[in-house]
Design a protein around this motif. Structure first.
Motif, mmCIF file in Angstrom:
data_model
loop_
_atom_site.group_PDB
_atom_site.id
_atom_site.type_symbol
_atom_site.label_atom_id
_atom_site.label_comp_id
_atom_site.label_asym_id
_atom_site.label_seq_id
_atom_site.Cartn_x
_atom_site.Cartn_y
_atom_site.Cartn_z
ATOM 1 N N ILE A 53 0.488 0.435 0.615
ATOM 2 C CA ILE A 53 1.943 0.638 0.579
ATOM 3 C C ILE A 53 2.677 -0.062 1.721
ATOM 4 O O ILE A 53 3.908 -0.120 1.711
ATOM 5 N N ALA A 54 1.926 -0.591 2.698
ATOM 6 C CA ALA A 54 2.588 -1.295 3.806
ATOM 7 C C ALA A 54 1.590 -2.189 4.517
ATOM 8 O O ALA A 54 0.383 -1.914 4.534
ATOM 9 N N ILE A 55 2.099 -3.277 5.094
ATOM 10 C CA ILE A 55 1.292 -4.167 5.928
ATOM 11 C C ILE A 55 2.083 -4.459 7.198
ATOM 12 O O ILE A 55 3.230 -4.910 7.125
ATOM 13 N N ASN A 56 1.486 -4.146 8.325
ATOM 14 C CA ASN A 56 2.162 -4.298 9.621
ATOM 15 C C ASN A 56 3.549 -3.650 9.599
ATOM 16 O O ASN A 56 4.534 -4.235 10.062
ATOM 17 N N ASP A 57 3.606 -2.457 9.021
ATOM 18 C CA ASP A 57 4.822 -1.630 8.944
ATOM 19 C C ASP A 57 5.888 -2.182 8.001
ATOM 20 O O ASP A 57 6.984 -1.636 7.928
ATOM 21 N N GLY A 65 -2.508 11.379 -2.327
ATOM 22 C CA GLY A 65 -1.441 11.956 -1.517
ATOM 23 C C GLY A 65 -1.671 11.895 -0.026
ATOM 24 O O GLY A 65 -0.799 12.291 0.758
ATOM 25 N N LYS A 66 -2.834 11.399 0.408
ATOM 26 C CA LYS A 66 -3.135 11.310 1.838
ATOM 27 C C LYS A 66 -2.998 9.867 2.318
ATOM 28 O O LYS A 66 -3.502 8.946 1.680
ATOM 29 N N GLU A 67 -2.296 9.689 3.445
ATOM 30 C CA GLU A 67 -2.101 8.356 4.009
ATOM 31 C C GLU A 67 -3.063 8.114 5.164
ATOM 32 O O GLU A 67 -3.433 9.029 5.898
#
Length: 207
Positions: free
Chosen positions: A160-164, A194-196
């Motif tokens: 869901i994200a790369i380097n924020d 559901g866990k990041e």
């Protein structure tokens, strides 16, 4: 900075007709263009400008005459223009051409995953890149990224994200990896059940 609906012009030699100019608009951006080697070119421009055999390698220009892409492919059942053409963005060209001149080839930055299509993710109401499979020994495997467990019927990790920076579609991830380059590290934010969690991967050449 390209806008959908922006007017563009293509120059080429369709069917051997020298110095032909056609015009149209930008239909979409951020397309994924499959290659003969099984890879994909991210961030491709889609245009309805008439592009036919002989246009490949020609410039796609904006209304100020600036180069914005290189015409590369069409989607057509007949082999002639059906109003769906693709151009490699000039940003990619500027990065790739010097490497081709100096080294004769261009590395393909990746982490060793196979992702489900954006359409599948959208139908599942998922924002991010769904990991389908992970190559053995790849940076993704070493970081503990998991693909789909088909025997258990469980979904794989979702990036869901790369380097924020948020990753909503595959092109977001591919473009970020391309900009970072081979040998650099990237922090991936991953969600599963559901866990990041965050993992660090080293970008490698998957070509």
């Amino acid at each position: 900075d390209l806008q959908i609906g922006q007017k563009v012009y293509a120059i080429g030699n369709p069917f051997g007709l020298d110095r032909t100019l056609t015009t149209g608009i930008i239909s979409a951006t951020g397309r994924r263009l499959p290659t003969a080697r099984g890879r994909e070119v991210p961030g491709v421009i889609q245009t309805d400008t008439a592009i036919n055999p002989g246009n490949s390698g020609g410039p796609l220009l904006d209304s100020s005459g600036r180069l914005i892409g290189v015409n590369t492919a069409i989607l057509s059942g007949s082999g002639a223009s059906a109003g769906v053409g693709f151009s490699v963005p000039v940003d990619v060209v500027n990065k790739v051409v010097p490497q081709l001149i100096n080294k004769g080839k261009v590395p393909t930055p990746g982490i060793g995953i196979l992702a489900l299509s954006d359409q599948v993710a959208a139908r599942s109401n998922i924002s991010g890149v769904i990991v389908a499979d992970v190559a053995k020994g790849s940076p993704a495997a070493k970081a503990g990224i998991k693909g789909i467990d088909r025997s258990a019927g469980e979904l794989g990790d979702i990036i869901i994200a790369i380097n924020d920076k948020p990753v909503e579609i595959f092109n977001d991830l591919a473009q970020a990896l391309f900009e970072l380059g081979v040998g650099k590290t990237a922090r991936l934010r991953i969600v599963n059940n559901g866990k990041e969690r965050e993992v660090v991967v080293t970008i490698t050449d998957i070509s």
